[in-house]
Design an enzyme around this catalytic site. Structure first.
Site, mmCIF file in Angstrom:
data_model
loop_
_atom_site.group_PDB
_atom_site.id
_atom_site.type_symbol
_atom_site.label_atom_id
_atom_site.label_comp_id
_atom_site.label_asym_id
_atom_site.label_seq_id
_atom_site.Cartn_x
_atom_site.Cartn_y
_atom_site.Cartn_z
ATOM 1 C CD GLU A 157 6.651 -20.296 13.252
ATOM 2 O OE1 GLU A 157 6.087 -20.931 14.157
ATOM 3 O OE2 GLU A 157 6.330 -20.417 12.050
ATOM 4 C CD GLU A 203 -3.007 -0.662 -0.099
ATOM 5 O OE1 GLU A 203 -3.226 0.526 -0.415
ATOM 6 O OE2 GLU A 203 -3.505 -1.616 -0.715
#
Length: 157
Positions: free
Chosen positions: A114, A83
């Site tokens: 992770e 964005e």
């Protein structure tokens, strides 16, 4: 430049049994928690300002901002990075989101991604990171080796 993780959330006992809550209980609890967000942000505005100013300095030197995260925090980093061009008019690729487990983890959880202590750095190197780049660890806990190892390496380069 690596920006250290700032713990802004903690696990809450309010959410251990979501599947047992009624719709009304869920909505009320979520709404109550939502109301705490502006106050929590207000408390850390000086820290947020400092991070923004430091990243801006690095960008003026030709650096880029990298968000590294796992799970939801990784997805939010990708959303924010995507964005930035339309919202702030910055070039595509100035802000980059990287998620543990790669692009496939955007839509589907990649369990244990992770935990990989080397993949985060490999993923970052694919973007030819430079000393002027800012690396922001978006993971809220110290349990993600994926992003914490990268921020440590970034700080010690």
């Amino acid at each position: 430049m690596a920006i250290k993780n700032s713990r802004t959330t903690e696990q809450s006992s309010l959410y251990h049994n979501l599947e047992k809550m009624s719709t009304d209980e869920l909505l009320k609890s979520m709404n109550e928690q939502d109301q705490t967000v502006p106050l929590a942000i207000k408390k850390v505005l000086p820290k947020i300002k400092k991070v923004i100013n430091e990243v801006h300095i690095q960008m003026q030197k030709g650096g880029r901002l990298f968000y590294l995260g796992a799970g939801t925090s990784g997805r939010l980093g990708i959303v924010d990075a995507s964005e930035c061009p339309p919202t702030f008019g910055v070039p595509q690729g100035l802000v980059i989101g990287i998620i543990a487990g790669g692009d496939q983890a955007i839509r589907k959880a990649v369990e244990f991604a992770e935990d990989d202590t080397k993949q985060g750095w490999k993923d970052l190197e694919n973007y030819h990171v430079t000393p002027t780049s800012a690396v922001l660890d978006t993971v809220k806990t110290m349990r993600s080796n994926f992003s914490h190892d990268v921020t440590w390496k970034s700080q010690n380069r």
